[in-house]
Design a protein around this motif. Structure first.
Motif, PDB file in Angstrom:
ATOM      1  N   PRO A  94      30.689  -8.764  51.531  1.00  0.00           N
ATOM      2  CA  PRO A  94      30.544  -9.839  50.245  1.00  0.00           C
ATOM      3  C   PRO A  94      31.575 -11.277  51.052  1.00  0.00           C
ATOM      4  O   PRO A  94      30.714 -12.356  50.957  1.00  0.00           O
ATOM      5  CB  PRO A  94      31.739  -9.144  49.315  1.00  0.00           C
ATOM      6  N   GLU A  95      32.743 -10.788  51.935  1.00  0.00           N
ATOM      7  CA  GLU A  95      33.137 -11.933  52.412  1.00  0.00           C
ATOM      8  C   GLU A  95      32.467 -13.125  53.505  1.00  0.00           C
ATOM      9  O   GLU A  95      32.794 -14.172  54.098  1.00  0.00           O
ATOM     10  CB  GLU A  95      34.417 -11.445  53.113  1.00  0.00           C
ATOM     11  N   ASP A  96      31.234 -12.353  53.681  1.00  0.00           N
ATOM     12  CA  ASP A  96      30.184 -13.081  54.756  1.00  0.00           C
ATOM     13  C   ASP A  96      29.224 -14.614  54.208  1.00  0.00           C
ATOM     14  O   ASP A  96      29.696 -14.496  52.590  1.00  0.00           O
ATOM     15  CB  ASP A  96      28.841 -12.152  55.274  1.00  0.00           C
ATOM     16  N   GLU A  97      29.414 -15.606  54.725  1.00  0.00           N
ATOM     17  CA  GLU A  97      28.794 -16.382  53.763  1.00  0.00           C
ATOM     18  C   GLU A  97      27.838 -16.408  53.283  1.00  0.00           C
ATOM     19  O   GLU A  97      27.342 -16.429  52.069  1.00  0.00           O
ATOM     20  CB  GLU A  97      28.948 -17.827  54.163  1.00  0.00           C
ATOM     21  N   GLN A  98      26.405 -15.562  53.843  1.00  0.00           N
ATOM     22  CA  GLN A  98      26.012 -15.188  53.591  1.00  0.00           C
ATOM     23  C   GLN A  98      25.573 -13.228  52.709  1.00  0.00           C
ATOM     24  O   GLN A  98      24.428 -13.146  52.954  1.00  0.00           O
ATOM     25  CB  GLN A  98      24.054 -15.119  54.381  1.00  0.00           C
ATOM     26  N   GLY A  99      26.469 -13.153  52.652  1.00  0.00           N
ATOM     27  CA  GLY A  99      26.842 -11.582  52.269  1.00  0.00           C
ATOM     28  C   GLY A  99      26.515 -11.394  50.597  1.00  0.00           C
ATOM     29  O   GLY A  99      26.570 -11.927  49.569  1.00  0.00           O
ATOM     30  N   ASN A 100      26.612 -10.077  50.977  1.00  0.00           N
ATOM     31  CA  ASN A 100      25.564  -9.297  49.470  1.00  0.00           C
ATOM     32  C   ASN A 100      27.085  -9.288  48.069  1.00  0.00           C
ATOM     33  O   ASN A 100      27.785  -9.735  48.146  1.00  0.00           O
ATOM     34  CB  ASN A 100      25.215  -8.048  49.595  1.00  0.00           C
ATOM     35  N   GLY A 101      26.235 -10.278  47.272  1.00  0.00           N
ATOM     36  CA  GLY A 101      26.919 -11.071  45.829  1.00  0.00           C
ATOM     37  C   GLY A 101      27.509 -12.722  46.354  1.00  0.00           C
ATOM     38  O   GLY A 101      26.525 -13.482  45.880  1.00  0.00           O
ATOM     39  N   THR A 102      28.001 -12.915  47.069  1.00  0.00           N
ATOM     40  CA  THR A 102      28.844 -14.590  47.312  1.00  0.00           C
ATOM     41  C   THR A 102      27.450 -15.362  47.699  1.00  0.00           C
ATOM     42  O   THR A 102      26.923 -16.424  46.595  1.00  0.00           O
ATOM     43  CB  THR A 102      29.386 -14.061  48.935  1.00  0.00           C
ATOM     44  N   ALA A 103      26.340 -14.701  48.790  1.00  0.00           N
ATOM     45  CA  ALA A 103      25.324 -16.032  48.478  1.00  0.00           C
ATOM     46  C   ALA A 103      23.990 -15.570  47.195  1.00  0.00           C
ATOM     47  O   ALA A 103      23.880 -16.961  46.531  1.00  0.00           O
ATOM     48  CB  ALA A 103      24.002 -15.249  49.910  1.00  0.00           C
ATOM     49  N   ASP A 104      24.250 -14.331  46.723  1.00  0.00           N
ATOM     50  CA  ASP A 104      23.705 -14.402  45.393  1.00  0.00           C
ATOM     51  C   ASP A 104      24.194 -15.298  44.162  1.00  0.00           C
ATOM     52  O   ASP A 104      23.138 -15.978  43.714  1.00  0.00           O
ATOM     53  CB  ASP A 104      23.258 -12.919  44.809  1.00  0.00           C
ATOM     54  N   LEU A 105      25.274 -15.133  44.227  1.00  0.00           N
ATOM     55  CA  LEU A 105      26.072 -15.656  42.927  1.00  0.00           C
ATOM     56  C   LEU A 105      25.799 -17.673  43.026  1.00  0.00           C
ATOM     57  O   LEU A 105      25.581 -18.444  42.214  1.00  0.00           O
ATOM     58  CB  LEU A 105      27.306 -15.086  42.794  1.00  0.00           C
ATOM     59  N   ARG A 106      25.620 -17.385  44.379  1.00  0.00           N
ATOM     60  CA  ARG A 106      26.001 -19.325  45.019  1.00  0.00           C
ATOM     61  C   ARG A 106      24.672 -19.506  44.845  1.00  0.00           C
ATOM     62  O   ARG A 106      24.235 -20.277  43.550  1.00  0.00           O
ATOM     63  CB  ARG A 106      25.966 -19.702  46.755  1.00  0.00           C
ATOM     64  N   ASP A 107      24.053 -18.908  45.230  1.00  0.00           N
ATOM     65  CA  ASP A 107      22.231 -19.585  45.150  1.00  0.00           C
ATOM     66  C   ASP A 107      22.070 -19.620  43.668  1.00  0.00           C
ATOM     67  O   ASP A 107      21.621 -20.921  42.965  1.00  0.00           O
ATOM     68  CB  ASP A 107      21.425 -18.687  45.279  1.00  0.00           C
ATOM     69  N   LEU A 108      22.275 -18.378  41.814  1.00  0.00           N
ATOM     70  CA  LEU A 108      22.284 -18.550  41.052  1.00  0.00           C
ATOM     71  C   LEU A 108      22.647 -19.826  40.237  1.00  0.00           C
ATOM     72  O   LEU A 108      22.625 -20.327  39.342  1.00  0.00           O
ATOM     73  CB  LEU A 108      22.439 -17.131  40.459  1.00  0.00           C
ATOM     74  N   SER A 109      24.071 -19.869  40.510  1.00  0.00           N
ATOM     75  CA  SER A 109      24.820 -21.279  40.603  1.00  0.00           C
ATOM     76  C   SER A 109      24.474 -22.548  40.439  1.00  0.00           C
ATOM     77  O   SER A 109      24.580 -23.387  39.752  1.00  0.00           O
ATOM     78  CB  SER A 109      26.498 -20.511  41.195  1.00  0.00           C
ATOM     79  N   GLU A 110      23.976 -22.076  41.808  1.00  0.00           N
ATOM     80  CA  GLU A 110      23.212 -24.038  41.697  1.00  0.00           C
ATOM     81  C   GLU A 110      21.921 -24.222  41.634  1.00  0.00           C
ATOM     82  O   GLU A 110      21.998 -25.383  40.309  1.00  0.00           O
ATOM     83  CB  GLU A 110      23.306 -24.456  43.951  1.00  0.00           C
ATOM     84  N   GLY A 111      21.345 -22.982  41.805  1.00  0.00           N
ATOM     85  CA  GLY A 111      19.850 -23.242  40.723  1.00  0.00           C
ATOM     86  C   GLY A 111      19.945 -23.602  39.038  1.00  0.00           C
ATOM     87  O   GLY A 111      19.435 -24.657  38.836  1.00  0.00           O
ATOM     88  N   PHE A 112      21.066 -22.488  38.770  1.00  0.00           N
ATOM     89  CA  PHE A 112      21.133 -22.655  37.587  1.00  0.00           C
ATOM     90  C   PHE A 112      21.404 -24.365  36.864  1.00  0.00           C
ATOM     91  O   PHE A 112      21.196 -24.204  35.968  1.00  0.00           O
ATOM     92  CB  PHE A 112      21.891 -21.683  36.347  1.00  0.00           C
ATOM     93  N   LEU A 113      22.708 -24.661  37.439  1.00  0.00           N
ATOM     94  CA  LEU A 113      23.343 -25.948  37.287  1.00  0.00           C
ATOM     95  C   LEU A 113      21.848 -26.955  37.382  1.00  0.00           C
ATOM     96  O   LEU A 113      22.285 -28.763  36.502  1.00  0.00           O
ATOM     97  CB  LEU A 113      24.430 -26.386  38.198  1.00  0.00           C
ATOM     98  N   ARG A 114      21.400 -27.367  38.286  1.00  0.00           N
ATOM     99  CA  ARG A 114      20.159 -28.099  38.174  1.00  0.00           C
ATOM    100  C   ARG A 114      19.699 -28.275  37.193  1.00  0.00           C
ATOM    101  O   ARG A 114      18.890 -29.330  36.206  1.00  0.00           O
ATOM    102  CB  ARG A 114      19.775 -27.732  40.330  1.00  0.00           C
ATOM    103  N   ALA A 115      19.039 -26.941  37.150  1.00  0.00           N
ATOM    104  CA  ALA A 115      17.868 -26.935  35.389  1.00  0.00           C
ATOM    105  C   ALA A 115      19.010 -27.300  34.324  1.00  0.00           C
ATOM    106  O   ALA A 115      18.382 -28.186  33.757  1.00  0.00           O
ATOM    107  CB  ALA A 115      17.753 -25.357  35.577  1.00  0.00           C
ATOM    108  N   TYR A 116      19.894 -26.868  33.886  1.00  0.00           N
ATOM    109  CA  TYR A 116      20.717 -27.127  32.979  1.00  0.00           C
ATOM    110  C   TYR A 116      20.732 -28.125  33.114  1.00  0.00           C
ATOM    111  O   TYR A 116      21.098 -29.376  31.917  1.00  0.00           O
ATOM    112  CB  TYR A 116      22.793 -26.622  33.337  1.00  0.00           C
ATOM    113  N   GLY A 117      21.089 -28.644  34.661  1.00  0.00           N
ATOM    114  CA  GLY A 117      21.474 -30.819  34.218  1.00  0.00           C
ATOM    115  C   GLY A 117      19.889 -31.561  33.901  1.00  0.00           C
ATOM    116  O   GLY A 117      19.922 -32.096  33.028  1.00  0.00           O
ATOM    117  N   ARG A 118      19.231 -30.561  34.732  1.00  0.00           N
ATOM    118  CA  ARG A 118      17.728 -31.580  33.358  1.00  0.00           C
ATOM    119  C   ARG A 118      16.961 -31.302  32.136  1.00  0.00           C
ATOM    120  O   ARG A 118      16.826 -32.289  31.537  1.00  0.00           O
ATOM    121  CB  ARG A 118      16.537 -30.935  34.752  1.00  0.00           C
ATOM    122  N   SER A 119      17.932 -29.980  31.224  1.00  0.00           N
ATOM    123  CA  SER A 119      17.580 -29.846  30.351  1.00  0.00           C
ATOM    124  C   SER A 119      18.328 -30.983  29.449  1.00  0.00           C
ATOM    125  O   SER A 119      17.887 -30.945  28.426  1.00  0.00           O
ATOM    126  CB  SER A 119      17.741 -28.248  30.378  1.00  0.00           C
TER     127      SER A 119
END
Length: 227
Positions: A94-119
């Motif tokens: 998890p402490e790795d920048e591309q680690g399990n959990g860390t990268a998943d949550l970052r990708d989900l958060s960034e993607g959702f925020l972009r979609a939320y902004g459009r909506s």
């Protein structure tokens, strides 16, 4: 019936950190080489320059994720080396920048925020955030249903509930939610559809002494939002 390319295997266990990071960073590009495909064909589908796609394909082939096939009709083609890649959890902690959990949550958060902004921009005025509360042993509050349909075809949707659960019930509910995603994955693409991400996030919340039941949907589904 699944069609396999000669030399393509069903599953590969990844032990190289660089390959594990490339899997996480380039998963969408890799998915375009499910069957033998040339970089120029991929470039036309994703709007990238063919030489750039070729560069990335050669890089991913060097990491063992793609296979470079013999030229056919003057074109070089690439295909996934395997239909499944398995990455040990300790390879990218998890402490790795591309680690399990860390990268998943970052990708989900960034993607959702972009979609939320459009909506949010399309919905305009009149939207409301709703927070409902109940007693720890009571029933979940009924959420009001918006009286207007969604203003876009793929509106952003988030629905969160915090409730006291036994370990057994927690696992049961998390698995039931994941089964919905498994069904969508098994059904595959809708003809004429657009790329959409559906996610399940479940975790034990911090024990701050609060025992109230809460639910807070934040959705642009409009009148399609269930109660």
């Amino acid at each position: 019936m699944t069609e396999w390319t000669e030399g393509q295997v069903e599953s590969v266990r990844v032990t190289d950190v660089r390959a594990a990071r490339a899997l996480r960073q380039d998963v969408r590009l890799l998915g375009l080489f499910l069957r033998p495909t040339s970089p120029s064909e991929v470039a036309g589908r994703v709007g990238m320059a063919a030489n750039l796609v070729h560069h990335h394909a050669r890089r991913l082939a060097g990491l063992g994720l793609l296979r470079e096939l013999e030229r056919e009709g003057g074109r070089v083609r690439f295909v996934l080396a395997a239909r499944e890649f398995r990455v040990p959890s300790d390879l990218l902690p998890p402490e790795d920048e591309q680690g399990n959990g860390t990268a998943d949550l970052r990708d989900l958060s960034e993607g959702f925020l972009r979609a939320y902004g459009r909506s949010w921009a399309l919905a305009g005025a009149g939207e409301e955030d709703v927070y409902g509360f109940g007693e720890a042993g009571g029933t979940a509050p009924v959420m009001p249903v918006p009286d207007a349909p969604a203003t876009e075809g793929h509106p952003a949707h988030l629905d969160r509930v915090t409730v006291n659960l036994t370990p057994e019930r927690y696992v049961q509910l998390a698995r039931e939610l994941s089964e919905v995603l498994a069904r969508a994955y098994a059904e595959g693409h809708s003809e004429g559809g657009q790329p959409c991400t559906l996610a399940v996030l479940a975790y034990r919340a911090d024990d701050d002494g609060i025992r109230s039941l809460s639910r807070s949907p934040n959705s642009f589904l409009g009148s399609a939002l269930p109660v």
